[in-house]
Each structure stands twice: as structure tokens, then as C-alpha cells.
Design a protein around this motif. Structure first.
Motif, PDB file in Angstrom:
ATOM      1  N   MET A 124       0.849  -1.131   0.009  1.00 17.49           N
ATOM      2  CA  MET A 124      -0.012   0.034  -0.035  1.00 17.49           C
ATOM      3  C   MET A 124       0.959   1.318   0.103  1.00 17.49           C
ATOM      4  O   MET A 124       0.375   2.149  -0.765  1.00 17.49           O
ATOM      5  CB  MET A 124      -0.939  -0.130   1.056  1.00 17.49           C
ATOM      6  CG  MET A 124      -2.323  -0.891   1.169  1.00 17.49           C
ATOM      7  SD  MET A 124      -3.087  -0.555  -0.487  1.00 17.49           S
ATOM      8  CE  MET A 124      -3.594   1.038  -0.465  1.00 17.49           C
ATOM      9  N   ARG A 125       1.801   1.282   0.760  1.00 26.06           N
ATOM     10  CA  ARG A 125       2.930   2.593   0.529  1.00 26.06           C
ATOM     11  C   ARG A 125       3.361   2.719  -0.643  1.00 26.06           C
ATOM     12  O   ARG A 125       3.426   3.696  -1.173  1.00 26.06           O
ATOM     13  CB  ARG A 125       4.044   2.150   1.818  1.00 26.06           C
ATOM     14  CG  ARG A 125       3.628   2.330   3.193  1.00 26.06           C
ATOM     15  CD  ARG A 125       4.917   2.335   4.177  1.00 26.06           C
ATOM     16  NE  ARG A 125       5.413   1.071   4.091  1.00 26.06           N
ATOM     17  CZ  ARG A 125       5.099   0.160   4.772  1.00 26.06           C
ATOM     18  NH1 ARG A 125       3.987   0.215   5.644  1.00 26.06           N
ATOM     19  NH2 ARG A 125       5.921  -0.874   4.965  1.00 26.06           N
ATOM     20  N   ASN A 126       3.696   1.430  -1.426  1.00 28.25           N
ATOM     21  CA  ASN A 126       4.270   1.840  -2.868  1.00 28.25           C
ATOM     22  C   ASN A 126       3.108   2.203  -3.604  1.00 28.25           C
ATOM     23  O   ASN A 126       3.226   3.078  -4.577  1.00 28.25           O
ATOM     24  CB  ASN A 126       4.704   0.483  -3.318  1.00 28.25           C
ATOM     25  CG  ASN A 126       5.995   0.071  -2.848  1.00 28.25           C
ATOM     26  OD1 ASN A 126       6.782   0.921  -2.453  1.00 28.25           O
ATOM     27  ND2 ASN A 126       6.204  -1.219  -2.717  1.00 28.25           N
ATOM     28  N   ILE A 127       1.690   1.703  -3.473  1.00 31.13           N
ATOM     29  CA  ILE A 127       0.507   2.078  -4.297  1.00 31.13           C
ATOM     30  C   ILE A 127       0.250   3.493  -4.079  1.00 31.13           C
ATOM     31  O   ILE A 127      -0.171   4.283  -5.181  1.00 31.13           O
ATOM     32  CB  ILE A 127      -0.423   1.252  -3.978  1.00 31.13           C
ATOM     33  CG1 ILE A 127      -0.561  -0.274  -4.618  1.00 31.13           C
ATOM     34  CG2 ILE A 127      -1.971   1.731  -4.358  1.00 31.13           C
ATOM     35  CD1 ILE A 127      -1.600  -1.297  -3.989  1.00 31.13           C
ATOM     36  N   VAL A 128       0.233   4.143  -2.653  1.00 24.49           N
ATOM     37  CA  VAL A 128      -0.003   5.294  -2.593  1.00 24.49           C
ATOM     38  C   VAL A 128       0.791   6.425  -3.425  1.00 24.49           C
ATOM     39  O   VAL A 128       0.396   7.323  -4.037  1.00 24.49           O
ATOM     40  CB  VAL A 128       0.155   5.741  -1.080  1.00 24.49           C
ATOM     41  CG1 VAL A 128       0.051   7.364  -1.017  1.00 24.49           C
ATOM     42  CG2 VAL A 128      -1.128   5.129  -0.424  1.00 24.49           C
ATOM     43  N   GLY A 129       2.211   6.140  -3.449  1.00 21.18           N
ATOM     44  CA  GLY A 129       3.164   6.808  -4.114  1.00 21.18           C
ATOM     45  C   GLY A 129       2.928   6.565  -5.709  1.00 21.18           C
ATOM     46  O   GLY A 129       2.742   7.482  -6.494  1.00 21.18           O
ATOM     47  N   GLY A 130       2.517   5.458  -5.883  1.00 21.70           N
ATOM     48  CA  GLY A 130       2.159   5.270  -7.500  1.00 21.70           C
ATOM     49  C   GLY A 130       0.932   5.768  -8.065  1.00 21.70           C
ATOM     50  O   GLY A 130       0.974   6.418  -9.102  1.00 21.70           O
ATOM     51  N   VAL A 131      -0.109   5.773  -7.093  1.00 16.00           N
ATOM     52  CA  VAL A 131      -1.162   6.421  -7.456  1.00 16.00           C
ATOM     53  C   VAL A 131      -0.933   8.022  -7.893  1.00 16.00           C
ATOM     54  O   VAL A 131      -1.716   8.454  -8.968  1.00 16.00           O
ATOM     55  CB  VAL A 131      -2.428   6.192  -6.471  1.00 16.00           C
ATOM     56  CG1 VAL A 131      -3.415   7.313  -6.835  1.00 16.00           C
ATOM     57  CG2 VAL A 131      -2.784   4.864  -6.555  1.00 16.00           C
ATOM     58  N   ALA A 132      -0.121   8.456  -7.218  1.00 17.41           N
ATOM     59  CA  ALA A 132       0.164  10.020  -7.355  1.00 17.41           C
ATOM     60  C   ALA A 132       0.919  10.126  -8.676  1.00 17.41           C
ATOM     61  O   ALA A 132       0.389  11.174  -9.400  1.00 17.41           O
ATOM     62  CB  ALA A 132       0.998  10.614  -6.096  1.00 17.41           C
ATOM     63  N   GLY A 133       1.778   9.283  -9.106  1.00 20.89           N
ATOM     64  CA  GLY A 133       2.227   9.524 -10.222  1.00 20.89           C
ATOM     65  C   GLY A 133       1.202   9.097 -11.589  1.00 20.89           C
ATOM     66  O   GLY A 133       1.382   9.893 -12.712  1.00 20.89           O
ATOM     67  N   GLU A 134       0.406   8.020 -11.380  1.00 16.68           N
ATOM     68  CA  GLU A 134      -0.640   7.709 -12.336  1.00 16.68           C
ATOM     69  C   GLU A 134      -1.415   9.110 -12.586  1.00 16.68           C
ATOM     70  O   GLU A 134      -1.854   9.404 -13.568  1.00 16.68           O
ATOM     71  CB  GLU A 134      -1.450   6.652 -11.853  1.00 16.68           C
ATOM     72  CG  GLU A 134      -0.299   5.306 -11.907  1.00 16.68           C
ATOM     73  CD  GLU A 134      -1.372   4.248 -11.114  1.00 16.68           C
ATOM     74  OE1 GLU A 134      -2.540   4.250 -11.234  1.00 16.68           O
ATOM     75  OE2 GLU A 134      -0.841   3.137 -10.473  1.00 16.68           O
ATOM     76  N   LYS A 135      -1.710   9.917 -11.338  1.00 16.27           N
ATOM     77  CA  LYS A 135      -2.616  10.956 -11.724  1.00 16.27           C
ATOM     78  C   LYS A 135      -2.010  11.809 -12.467  1.00 16.27           C
ATOM     79  O   LYS A 135      -2.511  12.549 -13.213  1.00 16.27           O
ATOM     80  CB  LYS A 135      -3.061  11.352 -10.429  1.00 16.27           C
ATOM     81  CG  LYS A 135      -4.243  12.432 -10.242  1.00 16.27           C
ATOM     82  CD  LYS A 135      -4.674  12.691  -8.951  1.00 16.27           C
ATOM     83  CE  LYS A 135      -5.899  13.671  -9.002  1.00 16.27           C
ATOM     84  NZ  LYS A 135      -6.438  13.860  -7.643  1.00 16.27           N
TER      85      LYS A 135
END
Length: 318
Positions: A124-135
Motif C-alpha cells: 500500500m505504501r508503494n501504491i499510494v506513491g504510485g497512484v500520485a504518479g498515475e494521476k
């Protein structure tokens, strides 16, 4: 400065925006948890066939899962000899499973799920950062499409450049870089790149030309080592928790200061930007003041769509 930011308060993340952010993360976490629940169910299907807990050690297929339930780390599993691993599992079974009697399966699966909870937290820590990049990627590509700029994106998996017309939102997490043309100008954007001038990894890096083939390692290393090729660098912080907001800004501010100092020593000016999801009042004042003094070139709150669209349009037209 971003045209939708006219005072520090415009940067602050509201209660509603924070609530929506937490809800989004909770829903994503529930979705990701399904995978780990599936593992536990598959593990239980096998374990249910054994009446005697010690017999589980004889099944090599589930050794790793047994180790996870016992709290033996992946690093330890790779280091230990098979005999020592079985000795540790024997101690674990005698201490916790045999003493549980008929409910030993529940005890084992519960402990397995605890170990998977750690894995889920890390994911989830990786996903939170990744979601920001995706957005950010989606909004940059939206700006490129609206302006009808030709662009390509570099796919992390295939390691090739793909024409922009084939981009779909579902591919956002695969985008490592984007290059485009704006009239006679060409631009190259990279995410998470170690910049030799700064000697640190930077979240967002924009080059003032795209005349490099990143498949040729030597050529690319020479390209990123030349400070003249840089146009803008920025920090992206996607965490929504207000409790960690100040720490995220301190980390980002340190990185941005390091960027300005490193390029300043070379008498080379670059734009610096900050995009964050959790921005509290004190942070907002500091960020706004830096933009007013032009120490920070541009900024945006990731949760505010107009600010994000504006900084992305500014970015692609630099």
C-alpha cells in the motif's frame, strides 16, 4: 505561479478532500487485501487435510507459507539450511499449534494472515506513491492531447517507446517517461530519475530536448550528466494523511533546495516545482511564500483538479 492559487489558503487540503483521499485508499486497500485473503484460503485448503500439525512439515509445497506463519522472514528462509528451517517450524508447531488443540488450523491461518498484513502494508505504501504518479501522468497526457501535441511514452515492461494514440488510463502505472513536441521544441519527462548533478533521485525531471536514445546506456548517461539538458525538476508527494504532511514537505523542500544549490554552482538555472496531496496551513504559507519570491517556480495541490490541470498545461508548454 499557478493561476488558481491567489493566497496560501488556496493550497490547503480541505477536510472533504482529505476524507475522499482516505476513502480512496481504504477502497484500494480492500481490493488489494483480496489477493492475500485468497492466499490464506488456498493455504487452508491444504492444511485442512492434516490432523496432526507436525505432519505439515512433510509437505515441501507449503514450507514457505509455514515459514511466513511462523514469522520467519524471506531473508531468513533464503539463508537457512532446509534442516534448520524444519527445526524452527517444529518448535513453532509445538509451541503454538499443538497447544491450540482442535483449533490449530485457525491459529495457523490467523498467524499467516498477520504476516500477509505486513506485506499488504508495504504494498500500500508503494501504491499510494504510485497512484500520485498515475494521476500526474493522466493529467499531463490530457494536456498534451488537448493541445494536439505529438507524444510518445516509454513503457516500463516492454522497454519501448509507444505512440501516444495508444495510451490508455489503465497503462498509467507503466509509464516511465513521456516525450513530446511543441512546435520546434522537444521535451522529455522522466519519473524517479537519479540526477548526476544532484546525486539524488528526483521524482519529476523535465529535459529541454528529447534527442537521446535511452536504450543506449552510454549515450543516456552522457545526456543526463550534462546540466544544460535540464529544464525543470520537481517533487511529488501523494500521501493524504495530514499527520505526515509536514514531514513530506520538509523532505521535498530539502530536495528542492539541493537541486537549486547543485545547478546554481554550475551557473545553470532550472525551474523547480512541488505537487502534494496533503498540504496543511503552515506548509501552504511556506510554499506560497517561496512561489511569490520565485524560489519555487510552480506548485499545485494534487487533490484540486484545476490546480493540477493548470500546472500540467504549464509543464507541457514550457
Amino acid at each position: 505561479m499557478n493561476k488558481y492559487i491567489n493566497k496560501p489558503e488556496d493550497l490547503e487540503t480541505t477536510y472533504e478532500e482529505t476524507k475522499i483521499g482516505f476513502l480512496s485508499i481504504a477502497l484500494r486497500k480492500s481490493k488489494e487485501a483480496n489477493y492475500y485473503l485468497g492466499l490464506a484460503s488456498a493455504f487452508r485448503t491444504i492444511v485442512d487435510d492434516y490432523e496432526a500439525p507436525l505432519d505439515l512439515i512433510k509437505n515441501d509445497d507449503i514450507t514457505i507459507s509455514m515459514c511466513q506463519a511462523a514469522g520467519i522472514s524471506t531473508k531468513a528462509i533464503g539463508y537457512l539450511e532446509p534442516k534448520d528451517t524444519k527445526d524452527l517450524l517444529t518448535d513453532f508447531i509445538q509451541e503454538y499449534l499443538i497447544t491450540a488443540g482442535d483449533s490449530y488450523v485457525d491459529q495457523l491461518i490467523n498467524r499467516f494472515l498477520l504476516s500477509q498484513g505486513d506485506a499488504l502494508g508495504g504494498r500500500m505504501r508503494n501504491i499510494v506513491g504510485g497512484v500520485a504518479g498515475e494521476k500526474l501522468t493522466q493529467n499531463i497526457i490530457s494536456a498534451l492531447r488537448i493541445r494536439n501535441f505529438d507524444f510518445e511514452y516509454f513503457d516500463k515492461h516492454s522497454k519501448i517507446w509507444i505512440k501516444g494514440e495508444y495510451f490508455q488510463e489503465d497503462n498509467s502505472n507503466l509509464v516511465k517517461a513521456i516525450k513530446w513536441k511543441n512546435g520546434d521544441k522537444s521535451r522529455l519527462l522522466y519519473y524517479d530519475l537519479t540526477v548526476p548533478v544532484v546525486k539524488k533521485n528526483i521524482d519529476i525531471v523535465l529535459f529541454n530536448n528529447s534527442n537521446v536514445n535511452n536504450k543506449k546506456t552510454k549515450e543516456f548517461k552522457e545526456f543526463i550528466s550534462d546540466h544544460h539538458n535540464y529544464l525543470a525538476l520537481g517533487e511529488l508527494k501523494g500521501g493524504i494523511d495530514p499527520a505526515g504532511a509536514d514531514e513530506h514537505w520538509k523532505t521535498a523542500n530539502t530536495a528542492l533546495t539541493r537541486i537549486r544549490d547543485a545547478f546554481g554552482k554550475l551557473n545553470s538555472e532550472v525551474f523547480t516545482i512541488f505537487i502534494g496531496a496533503a498540504i496543511e496551513a503552515a506548509m501552504a504559507k511556506e510554499i506560497y511564500a517561496q512561489c511569490e519570491s520565485q524560489e519555487l517556480t510552480n506548485c499545485a495541490n494534487l487533490t484540486k483538479q484545476r490546480q493540477l490541470s493548470e500546472i500540467c498545461d504549464w509543464f507541457v508548454t514550457l
